[in-house]
Design an enzyme around this catalytic site. Structure first.
Site, mmCIF file in Angstrom:
data_model
loop_
_atom_site.group_PDB
_atom_site.id
_atom_site.type_symbol
_atom_site.label_atom_id
_atom_site.label_comp_id
_atom_site.label_asym_id
_atom_site.label_seq_id
_atom_site.Cartn_x
_atom_site.Cartn_y
_atom_site.Cartn_z
ATOM 1 N N ASP A 69 -1.981 10.826 -2.050
ATOM 2 C CA ASP A 69 -2.357 9.763 -2.994
ATOM 3 C C ASP A 69 -2.687 10.322 -4.363
ATOM 4 O O ASP A 69 -2.558 9.641 -5.379
ATOM 5 C CB ASP A 69 -3.536 8.962 -2.458
ATOM 6 C CG ASP A 69 -3.075 8.074 -1.322
ATOM 7 O OD1 ASP A 69 -2.979 8.562 -0.191
ATOM 8 O OD2 ASP A 69 -2.736 6.910 -1.591
ATOM 9 N N GLN A 109 -1.718 2.441 9.995
ATOM 10 C CA GLN A 109 -0.438 2.597 9.286
ATOM 11 C C GLN A 109 0.546 3.434 10.118
ATOM 12 O O GLN A 109 1.756 3.248 10.039
ATOM 13 C CB GLN A 109 -0.650 3.278 7.928
ATOM 14 C CG GLN A 109 -1.348 2.424 6.889
ATOM 15 C CD GLN A 109 -2.837 2.659 6.857
ATOM 16 O OE1 GLN A 109 -3.444 2.998 7.865
ATOM 17 N NE2 GLN A 109 -3.447 2.481 5.704
ATOM 18 N N ARG A 150 0.864 -1.176 0.000
ATOM 19 C CA ARG A 150 0.000 0.000 0.000
ATOM 20 C C ARG A 150 0.907 1.234 0.000
ATOM 21 O O ARG A 150 2.122 1.117 0.114
ATOM 22 C CB ARG A 150 -1.008 0.004 1.154
ATOM 23 C CG ARG A 150 -0.622 -0.615 2.452
ATOM 24 C CD ARG A 150 0.485 0.076 3.183
ATOM 25 N NE ARG A 150 0.248 1.513 3.338
ATOM 26 C CZ ARG A 150 1.179 2.398 3.615
ATOM 27 N NH1 ARG A 150 2.453 2.027 3.738
ATOM 28 N NH2 ARG A 150 0.903 3.663 3.741
ATOM 29 N N GLY A 151 0.249 2.412 -0.121
ATOM 30 C CA GLY A 151 1.027 3.637 -0.250
ATOM 31 C C GLY A 151 1.149 3.946 -1.738
ATOM 32 O O GLY A 151 1.510 3.053 -2.527
ATOM 33 N N ALA A 152 0.837 5.186 -2.105
ATOM 34 C CA ALA A 152 0.677 5.516 -3.529
ATOM 35 C C ALA A 152 1.881 5.138 -4.413
ATOM 36 O O ALA A 152 1.715 4.406 -5.400
ATOM 37 C CB ALA A 152 0.326 6.992 -3.665
ATOM 38 N N ARG A 209 -6.941 -0.370 -7.201
ATOM 39 C CA ARG A 209 -7.357 0.632 -6.195
ATOM 40 C C ARG A 209 -7.549 1.961 -6.926
ATOM 41 O O ARG A 209 -6.747 2.297 -7.798
ATOM 42 C CB ARG A 209 -6.323 0.776 -5.068
ATOM 43 C CG ARG A 209 -6.370 -0.357 -4.052
ATOM 44 C CD ARG A 209 -5.497 -0.071 -2.838
ATOM 45 N NE ARG A 209 -6.162 0.758 -1.848
ATOM 46 C CZ ARG A 209 -5.538 1.269 -0.782
ATOM 47 N NH1 ARG A 209 -4.239 1.064 -0.607
ATOM 48 N NH2 ARG A 209 -6.202 1.982 0.098
HETATM 49 O O1 MRU Z 1 -4.518 3.059 2.206
HETATM 50 P P1 MRU Z 1 -3.043 3.328 2.072
HETATM 51 O O2 MRU Z 1 -2.231 2.813 3.199
HETATM 52 O O3 MRU Z 1 -2.521 2.893 0.717
HETATM 53 O O4 MRU Z 1 -2.938 4.912 2.110
HETATM 54 C C1 MRU Z 1 -1.668 5.494 1.994
HETATM 55 C C2 MRU Z 1 -1.666 6.936 2.226
HETATM 56 O O5 MRU Z 1 -2.694 7.580 2.329
HETATM 57 C C3 MRU Z 1 -0.331 7.603 2.230
HETATM 58 O O6 MRU Z 1 -0.319 8.682 3.097
HETATM 59 C C4 MRU Z 1 -0.050 8.104 0.805
HETATM 60 O O7 MRU Z 1 -0.179 7.058 -0.115
HETATM 61 C C5 MRU Z 1 1.273 8.662 0.665
HETATM 62 S S1 MRU Z 1 2.467 7.393 0.539
HETATM 63 C C6 MRU Z 1 3.983 8.034 0.179
#
Ligand code: MRU
Length: 356
Positions: free
Chosen positions: A236, A195, A45-47, A88
């Protein structure tokens, strides 16, 4: 820090982020469908990390396509790309990576699929290594706004685990720490996936950066007591006008920061900026399963049948954002004009196809 995702021969290995920090386990993906599943189920996960995974997944897909003719290969590749796009919806880095891989296939029109498979694998490796370099640049630019001694609040995890490595918001924090600044971090726990507690705290503790975790609803009170100097989060998706989609709860942090005169910064690569979306209202916000709220680690905590609403992200209007820290420098308001300037030759997402 453990690698978030890597090639292991012909397969992809990613750290299972659902299990951290209690267990360090790896999930091996042997096909693009395995990667889609891993993204959907939050193994990764994480963009930016999702973008890297999508690119690597499409390379796996190319390997599996049994076609000698370009047209058949390209058609089947596009089918796989459209499945990947649906994994996603909010993090635009996924679309960015899918488009970059698809563009490569289009540019190699008429060539032997075997040559294209090799090029796609190399491109996916490049996307991964570039992401780490980009984060280091974000760190360098961003640490310039961090005072010599600062308490920084962050929300969710925008660290090494959310990227190819080093992190965006945590990249800035790491760079400030490496520059000898006295940094302390307050990490929002980040319900419902935690997270902040599980991943941000884990990463910072490994690096020896002091971190204190708070319940999400404690942030405002701490700000009011003067215990926070700066807020830095990841993103994101950032719209062309500077509106920022990030983990649910970010908006309230930004509003509280403004109320308490604390600068709120966003750290993100250019691949997170979506020039096709003029403002935040058009950003698709993922709604996740009700059990993420009603249950805690498979144990029901809410009354059976209770109505639940579980948006995974929210949108912070650009007017709350003191600056967007990118690999090209820090962008400040007026965002529509300044963001446009970042992209010299139109939209980087589909360079050569779409002009902005
Ligand atoms: O649902 P997630 O854990 O994928 O959400 C991630 C976030 O919202 C992060 O803050 C965002 O992707 C920035 S990651 C460098």
């Amino acid at each position: 820090m453990l690698p978030t995702i890597e090639w292991k021969g012909r397969h992809i290995r990613m750290i299972d982020q659902r299990k951290l920090p209690a267990k360090v386990e790896w999930v091996v993906c042997k096909s693009d469908r395995d990667v889609v599943k891993a993204i959907k189920s939050m193994v990764i996960r994480g963009a930016p990390a999702i973008g890297v995974a999508a690119a690597m997944g499409l390379s796996l897909s190319a390997e599996a396509i049994q076609a000698d003719a370009y047209d058949t290969f390209a058609r089947r590749f596009r089918e796989s790309a459209s499945r990947m796009l649906k994994a996603r919806p909010t993090a635009v880095n996924l679309r960015w990576a899918v488009e970059r891989m698809t563009l490569l296939v289009e540019r190699m029109a008429g060539r032997d699929p075997e040559e294209i498979r090799i090029a796609l694998r190399e491109e996916s490796e490049k996307i991964l290594s570039e992401d780490v370099e980009i984060n280091r640049k974000i760190g360098e630019h961003g640490q310039s706004i961090v005072p010599r001694k600062a308490v920084i609040l962050t929300h969710c995890n925008a660290g090494s685990l959310a990227t190819g490595g080093y992190g965006t918001a945590l990249g800035v924090i790491r760079a400030a720490h490496e520059a000898g600044k006295k940094i302390e971090v307050i990490a929002d726990e980040t319900r419902p996936w935690l997270q902040g507690l599980r991943l941000t705290a884990f990463e910072l503790m490994e690096d020896g950066i002091p971190v204190t975790v708070i319940a999400d609803n404690a942030a405002g009170s701490l700000m009011r007591q003067g215990k926070v100097d700066l807020v830095i989060t990841g993103a994101d998706r950032i719209a062309a006008n500077g509106d920022v989609a990030n983990k649910i709860g970010t908006y309230q942090v930004a509003v509280l920061a403004r109320e308490n005169k604390i600068p709120f910064y966003v750290a993100a690569p250019l691949s997170t900026i979506d020039l096709r979306i003029p403002s935040g209202e058009r950003i698709p916000v993922e709604e996740r399963d009700a059990t993420e709220i009603s249950h805690f680690r498979k144990i029901r905590v809410g009354p059976p049948g209770v109505k639940i609403f579980n948006p995974a992200f929210d949108v912070t209007p650009g007017r709350y954002v003191a600056g967007i820290i990118t690999e090209k420098g820090i962008v400040r308001a007026p965002y529509p004009k300044q963001i446009k300037k970042l992209f010299k030759n139109g939209c980087h997402l589909v360079e050569g196809i779409e002009k902005v």
